[in-house]
Design a protein around this motif. Structure first.
Motif, PDB file in Angstrom:
ATOM      1  N   ILE A   2      17.373   5.452   6.674  1.00 15.02           N
ATOM      2  CA  ILE A   2      16.799   4.501   7.610  1.00 15.02           C
ATOM      3  C   ILE A   2      17.052   4.974   9.037  1.00 15.02           C
ATOM      4  CG2 ILE A   2      16.934   2.146   8.477  1.00 15.02           C
ATOM      5  CD1 ILE A   2      17.575   1.238   5.659  1.00 15.02           C
ATOM      6  N   SER A   3      15.970   5.045   9.813  1.00 14.85           N
ATOM      7  CA  SER A   3      16.049   5.487  11.210  1.00 14.85           C
ATOM      8  C   SER A   3      15.419   4.417  12.100  1.00 14.85           C
ATOM      9  CB  SER A   3      15.329   6.827  11.387  1.00 14.85           C
ATOM     10  OG  SER A   3      15.173   7.129  12.756  1.00 14.85           O
ATOM     11  N   LEU A   4      16.211   3.866  13.003  1.00 11.01           N
ATOM     12  CA  LEU A   4      15.704   2.827  13.899  1.00 11.01           C
ATOM     13  C   LEU A   4      14.610   3.366  14.819  1.00 11.01           C
ATOM     14  CD1 LEU A   4      19.010   0.973  14.880  1.00 11.01           C
ATOM     15  CD2 LEU A   4      17.293   0.295  13.189  1.00 11.01           C
ATOM     16  N   SER A  87      10.096   8.440   6.358  1.00  9.67           N
ATOM     17  CA  SER A  87      10.606   8.082   5.036  1.00  9.67           C
ATOM     18  C   SER A  87       9.954   6.774   4.611  1.00  9.67           C
ATOM     19  CB  SER A  87      12.126   7.920   5.071  1.00  9.67           C
ATOM     20  OG  SER A  87      12.483   6.758   5.798  1.00  9.67           O
ATOM     21  N   PRO A  88       9.806   6.515   3.315  1.00  8.91           N
ATOM     22  CA  PRO A  88       9.151   5.275   2.870  1.00  8.91           C
ATOM     23  C   PRO A  88       9.912   4.027   3.302  1.00  8.91           C
ATOM     24  CG  PRO A  88      10.166   6.449   1.017  1.00  8.91           C
ATOM     25  CD  PRO A  88      10.192   7.371   2.181  1.00  8.91           C
ATOM     26  N   GLN A  89      11.236   4.104   3.368  1.00  8.07           N
ATOM     27  CA  GLN A  89      12.021   2.938   3.788  1.00  8.07           C
ATOM     28  C   GLN A  89      11.714   2.554   5.237  1.00  8.07           C
ATOM     29  OE1 GLN A  89      13.301   5.634   2.317  1.00  8.07           O
ATOM     30  NE2 GLN A  89      14.246   4.943   0.405  1.00  8.07           N
ATOM     31  N   PHE A 203      16.397 -10.831  -0.153  1.00  8.47           N
ATOM     32  CA  PHE A 203      16.163 -10.184  -1.448  1.00  8.47           C
ATOM     33  C   PHE A 203      14.811  -9.454  -1.445  1.00  8.47           C
ATOM     34  CE2 PHE A 203      14.469 -10.385  -5.822  1.00  8.47           C
ATOM     35  CZ  PHE A 203      15.433  -9.621  -6.465  1.00  8.47           C
ATOM     36  N   VAL A 204      13.798 -10.043  -0.829  1.00 12.79           N
ATOM     37  CA  VAL A 204      12.484  -9.395  -0.751  1.00 12.79           C
ATOM     38  C   VAL A 204      12.583  -8.113   0.063  1.00 12.79           C
ATOM     39  CG1 VAL A 204      10.131  -9.626   0.121  1.00 12.79           C
ATOM     40  CG2 VAL A 204      11.207 -11.536  -1.059  1.00 12.79           C
ATOM     41  N   ILE A 205      13.350  -8.146   1.158  1.00  6.21           N
ATOM     42  CA  ILE A 205      13.524  -6.945   1.983  1.00  6.21           C
ATOM     43  C   ILE A 205      14.202  -5.837   1.182  1.00  6.21           C
ATOM     44  CG2 ILE A 205      14.663  -5.995   4.026  1.00  6.21           C
ATOM     45  CD1 ILE A 205      14.349  -8.727   5.351  1.00  6.21           C
ATOM     46  N   ILE A 206      15.269  -6.186   0.484  1.00  4.08           N
ATOM     47  CA  ILE A 206      15.987  -5.200  -0.334  1.00  4.08           C
ATOM     48  C   ILE A 206      15.085  -4.651  -1.432  1.00  4.08           C
ATOM     49  CG2 ILE A 206      17.915  -4.890  -1.935  1.00  4.08           C
ATOM     50  CD1 ILE A 206      19.417  -7.007  -0.278  1.00  4.08           C
ATOM     51  N   LEU A 207      14.312  -5.544  -2.057  1.00  5.24           N
ATOM     52  CA  LEU A 207      13.399  -5.124  -3.122  1.00  5.24           C
ATOM     53  C   LEU A 207      12.340  -4.170  -2.583  1.00  5.24           C
ATOM     54  CD1 LEU A 207      13.135  -5.826  -6.165  1.00  5.24           C
ATOM     55  CD2 LEU A 207      11.374  -7.482  -5.516  1.00  5.24           C
ATOM     56  N   ALA A 208      11.825  -4.451  -1.376  1.00  6.46           N
ATOM     57  CA  ALA A 208      10.825  -3.572  -0.772  1.00  6.46           C
ATOM     58  C   ALA A 208      11.406  -2.201  -0.486  1.00  6.46           C
ATOM     59  CB  ALA A 208      10.290  -4.208   0.514  1.00  6.46           C
ATOM     60  N   ILE A 209      12.644  -2.154   0.007  1.00  7.99           N
ATOM     61  CA  ILE A 209      13.291  -0.871   0.310  1.00  7.99           C
ATOM     62  C   ILE A 209      13.493  -0.049  -0.963  1.00  7.99           C
ATOM     63  CG2 ILE A 209      15.428   0.189   1.144  1.00  7.99           C
ATOM     64  CD1 ILE A 209      15.670  -2.136   3.113  1.00  7.99           C
ATOM     65  N   ILE A 210      13.828  -0.732  -2.064  1.00 13.85           N
ATOM     66  CA  ILE A 210      14.094  -0.021  -3.325  1.00 13.85           C
ATOM     67  C   ILE A 210      12.806   0.429  -4.012  1.00 13.85           C
ATOM     68  CG2 ILE A 210      15.042  -0.278  -5.656  1.00 13.85           C
ATOM     69  CD1 ILE A 210      17.118  -2.196  -4.460  1.00 13.85           C
ATOM     70  N   LEU A 211      11.799  -0.443  -4.049  1.00 18.68           N
ATOM     71  CA  LEU A 211      10.608  -0.171  -4.857  1.00 18.68           C
ATOM     72  C   LEU A 211       9.486   0.537  -4.110  1.00 18.68           C
ATOM     73  CD1 LEU A 211      10.308  -3.495  -6.915  1.00 18.68           C
ATOM     74  CD2 LEU A 211      11.378  -1.338  -7.562  1.00 18.68           C
ATOM     75  N   PHE A 212       9.411   0.371  -2.770  1.00 18.48           N
ATOM     76  CA  PHE A 212       8.284   0.969  -2.048  1.00 18.48           C
ATOM     77  C   PHE A 212       8.226   2.491  -2.180  1.00 18.48           C
ATOM     78  CE2 PHE A 212       6.134   2.573   1.754  1.00 18.48           C
ATOM     79  CZ  PHE A 212       4.900   1.974   1.586  1.00 18.48           C
ATOM     80  N   PRO A 213       9.358   3.215  -2.230  1.00 11.09           N
ATOM     81  CA  PRO A 213       9.249   4.679  -2.396  1.00 11.09           C
ATOM     82  C   PRO A 213       8.463   5.101  -3.631  1.00 11.09           C
ATOM     83  CG  PRO A 213      11.460   4.104  -1.697  1.00 11.09           C
ATOM     84  CD  PRO A 213      10.745   2.811  -1.928  1.00 11.09           C
ATOM     85  N   PHE A 214       8.458   4.294  -4.687  1.00  7.95           N
ATOM     86  CA  PHE A 214       7.673   4.637  -5.878  1.00  7.95           C
ATOM     87  C   PHE A 214       6.172   4.519  -5.583  1.00  7.95           C
ATOM     88  CE2 PHE A 214      11.773   3.214  -7.492  1.00  7.95           C
ATOM     89  CZ  PHE A 214      12.121   4.264  -8.342  1.00  7.95           C
TER      90      PHE A 214
END
Length: 218
Positions: A2-4, A87-89, A203-214
């Motif tokens: 993650i890069s600001l 990066s996707p995140q 939880f939605v934010i965390i889920l997006a960070i985990i699943l969006f790279p796929f």
């Protein structure tokens, strides 16, 4: 990673694009104003529970119109360009940030128009306004993530509807339940529900960070 700086650069790109293409913002604003005016012409005076229900239903459709285009407007060539730089995140966090800001602004405007045309039955305005901002943020997060999924499918509108409404209905019911308490001067216990809404958003934010790279690799 993650890069600001990357998140801020992409956020500025979306903000500048929205400012240059003002017809999209004004189109949503016209939709909001016209919908509220039609409700005013049809009902004129509404009970507090009807007022509350109509308000959150309108927030739902505002969110669909405002947020759905965030991923759908990105062409395949532009997405390939972003994949080489970001990066996707960082990409998904920038989209979530921009859509959250857009939805918070639209929620505040729609609340003002609602009070202008349909009156203000809210007894605890500060608390209700805070809940409106929290609710608008939560709706934008859910539909932003769904828009990312829908952008990879051919039937994007159908995917948004099929996946979106079952996920958003529990959140809407909680928002309506909490906001109903602000139409009287009583002080019921609502802290647990508000905290639960905030946890769902995180939880939605965390889920997006985990699943969006796929989705990003597709």
């Amino acid at each position: 990673m993650i890069s600001l700086s990357q998140i801020w650069a992409l956020f500025k790109k979306d903000l500048l694009l929205e400012i240059r293409q003002q017809y999209t913002f004004y189109g949503i604003l016209l939709y909001v104003g016209a919908t509220i005016f039609v409700i005013y012409m049809a009902m004129e005076q509404t009970e507090s529970q009807v007022w509350n229900g109509l308000f959150w239903i309108i927030q739902l459709f505002i969110c669909i119109n405002a947020v759905a285009k965030s991923f759908l407007q990105e062409s395949r060539g532009r997405m390939l360009y972003f994949q080489a730089l970001l990066s996707p995140q960082n990409f998904v966090l920038a989209k979530l940030l921009f859509n959250s800001l857009l939805m918070v602004v639209m929620s505040a405007i729609s609340l003002g128009l609602f009070m202008l045309f349909l009156g203000n039955p809210v007894q605890k305005m500060a608390e209700f306004f805070g809940l409106v901002l929290l609710g608008g943020w939560g709706l934008s997060l859910v539909f932003s993530f769904l828009a990312a999924i829908a952008a990879k499918a051919q039937q994007s509108a159908a995917i948004m509807a099929i996946l979106g409404f079952p996920l958003i209905i529990p959140q809407l019911l909680m928002l309506m339940k909490v906001s109903n308490t602000f139409f009287s001067k009583s002080n019921p216990e609502i802290l647990t529900t508000v905290v639960l809404l905030a946890i769902i958003d995180l939880f939605v934010i965390i889920l997006a960070i985990i699943l969006f790279p796929f989705l990003w690799k597709d």
